[in-house]
Design a protein around this motif. Structure first.
Motif, PDB file in Angstrom:
ATOM      1  N   THR A   4       0.770  -1.262  -0.110  1.00  9.66           N
ATOM      2  CA  THR A   4      -0.119   0.006   0.061  1.00  9.66           C
ATOM      3  C   THR A   4       0.919   1.067  -0.005  1.00  9.66           C
ATOM      4  OG1 THR A   4      -1.700  -1.008   1.479  1.00  9.66           O
ATOM      5  CG2 THR A   4      -1.836   1.078   1.224  1.00  9.66           C
ATOM      6  N   THR A  60       0.882   3.871  -3.020  1.00  7.00           N
ATOM      7  CA  THR A  60       0.419   5.409  -3.012  1.00  7.00           C
ATOM      8  C   THR A  60       1.485   6.205  -3.254  1.00  7.00           C
ATOM      9  OG1 THR A  60      -0.818   4.608  -0.752  1.00  7.00           O
ATOM     10  CG2 THR A  60      -0.152   6.651  -0.862  1.00  7.00           C
ATOM     11  N   LEU A 119      -2.499   3.386  -6.518  1.00  7.96           N
ATOM     12  CA  LEU A 119      -3.281   2.521  -5.602  1.00  7.96           C
ATOM     13  C   LEU A 119      -4.382   1.675  -6.099  1.00  7.96           C
ATOM     14  CD1 LEU A 119      -3.289   2.224  -2.499  1.00  7.96           C
ATOM     15  CD2 LEU A 119      -4.901   4.010  -2.270  1.00  7.96           C
TER      16      LEU A 119
END
Length: 500
Positions: free
Chosen positions: A83, A87, A92
């Protein structure tokens, strides 16, 4: 592309074992107990594909209805790293890039975060998931002797992680002494210095070909054995993926000229009917092989020889195996290096070497040729797949220096029907000076090597979310239809059937 050992597959198999217990016998296909290890990887991948909880009902793909879904056990820490990277890269929602990261270890992701690497969103040639996939591959390839020419001493030092101070010592050794050291060193029983001293007083073995020219320079002499193809004269050998059988003919003639009594087993992936459509000379080629006492098998998947009746009784018989320029098959619209299709190439090498274990003689050789710049079958896939199944890298020979290199290269697909060497249409899609012959020796430890690591295929949802390659201009039902078509193809290929 998570590996099974990294958690997801083993969890999946455990989760689905009870629910699909009645299907296990069908998947085992009656394979003999001592050969189950040779086919275990393909069976697990087949179950993995059929249990994708995102795919259409598996009945639509010609198989049985799925009864279990894949359960991921990736740690919360690894999920957090994925993640974090997605990001940072503003990706994402990119499922294909996530799929690439899921194939990395936690340590690899930590190193990537620390490096500050980020894919170029404006690259004109490759999409972000392709760039990340390539970056991961190149990072892994930094470990080891490299993709180019590697002689016996460099391969030996790389295997045992010997320091640079050993290089001049080894290069001074004669043929007899170097062969003695290489064959007996195991990293623990004797120090290298002790073996070198023992080699100097060891008796010269004159009864075998390896005893020739004992006082000649060691590294050069051992390299000549590989280049001149001086293999075990008594052992059988096998050739896989030989499209028009021209290499098998060269090998059979070579063995006949040397007086070898071991058989040549020549195989093709295609059926004889398909070969006759592509190669007008194929029947004459087969006759030439049979005149040299070779056997020819068609429709052979080299990852599933344990369930091929033609190989029954050949366990432990092969002294040498050849696979020239392997390829898992092109997928229209995708380059070979794209993560949605590249897993097939990596798995091909890993499953190939695992399938061979039951059929190789200890000390037997496996030789796989490929371009050192290949992005489909990367050199790392060959070397890593070999090591996982206890095949040790002993040398990398420039292909053009190999005695058996001069044969009719072909494409191995439909193009061969109209692009043939005798018509001036020789194989010319890569530079010959980049072609290498990667050589391995089977050295079983006596202990089971553990389940073969294979790359996870993209889930149906990943394919349906892809925005490049053949999906670039598709939306809605058209995109779903292509994703279903590709998913069905992957299932079919894993089942050992030819596609395209």
């Amino acid at each position: 592309m998570a590996t099974y050992e990294e958690g997801s597959l083993e969890a999946a198999l455990q989760a689905g074992a009870e629910a699909e217990e009645e299907d296990v016998d069908d998947d085992d296909e009656g394979v003999q107990e001592h050969l189950k290890d040779a086919v275990e990887g393909t069976l697990r991948l087949k179950r993995m594909l059929s249990q994708d909880d995102e795919a259409p009902e598996f009945e639509e793909l010609g198989g049985k209805k799925k009864k279990a879904k894949i359960v991921s056990e990736r740690s919360a820490e690894d999920e957090a790293k994925i993640t974090q990277l997605l990001t940072q890269w503003a990706l994402l929602q990119d499922r294909v890039t996530r799929h690439v990261l899921e194939g990395m270890t936690g340590e690899e992701m930590t190193a990537m975060i620390a490096s500050g690497y980020a894919p170029d969103h404006f690259n004109q040639w490759k999409s972000p998931p392709e760039l990340v996939h390539t970056h991961v591959a190149l990072t892994r390839e930094k470990v080891g002797p490299g993709s180019g020419a590697v002689d016996t001493i460099v391969a030996f030092r790389a295997r045992w992680k010997l320091g640079p101070e050993t290089e001049p010592v080894l290069r001074k050794l004669s043929h007899k002494d170097l062969r003695y050291v290489v064959n007996r060193f195991n990293g623990s029983e004797f120090a290298l210095e002790e073996l070198v001293a023992q080699a100097a007083t060891a008796e010269h073995e004159e009864s075998t070909a390896t005893g020739a020219l004992p006082d000649a320079p060691g590294c050069a002499m051992m390299g000549r054995f590989g280049r001149l193809e001086l293999i075990d004269p008594l052992a059988d050998c096998a050739v896989f993926g030989d499209a028009d059988l021209s290499f098998a003919v060269k090998l059979a003639k070579h063995r006949t000229a040397l007086g070898h009594v071991g058989r040549v087993i020549a195989t093709t992936f295609e059926t004889l009917e398909c070969l006759r459509e592509r190669y007008s000379e194929i029947d004459d080629t087969i006759k030439t092989l049979e005149d040299h006492f070779a056997e020819v098998f068609h429709g052979v998947d080299c990852t599933r020889i344990a369930v091929n009746e033609n190989f029954k009784g050949l366990e432990g018989k092969f002294g040498c195996v050849y696979y020239n320029f392997p390829h898992a098959g092109a997928v229209k619209g995708f380059f070979d290096g794209h993560p949605c299709v590249n897993w097939r190439h990596e798995n091909l090498m890993r499953l190939f070497f695992r399938a061979l274990r039951s059929f190789m003689k200890p000390g037997g050789l496996v030789k796989v040729s490929s371009s050192k710049q290949a992005v489909g079958i990367r050199y790392y896939y060959i070397c890593d797949g070999a090591l996982q199944s206890e095949f040790q890298h002993i040398e990398t020979v420039p292909f053009q220096e190999w005695h058996l290199s001069k044969y009719n290269r072909s494409y191995g697909d439909k193009r061969d029907a109209y692009r043939r060497p005798e018509k001036g249409e020789g194989y010319n899609v890569q530079r010959a000076e980049f072609d290498m012959l990667y050589c391995f020796k089977y050295e079983p430890s006596g202990n089971a090597p553990g389940p073969v690591k294979i790359r996870m295929p993209p889930k149906f949802g990943v394919l349906a979310a892809c925005t490049d390659g053949p999906f670039k201009s598709l939306v809605g039902e058209g995109k779903k239809a292509l994703a279903t078509q590709l998913y069905k193809r992957f299932v079919t290929e894993i089942s050992g059937e030819h596609v395209g």
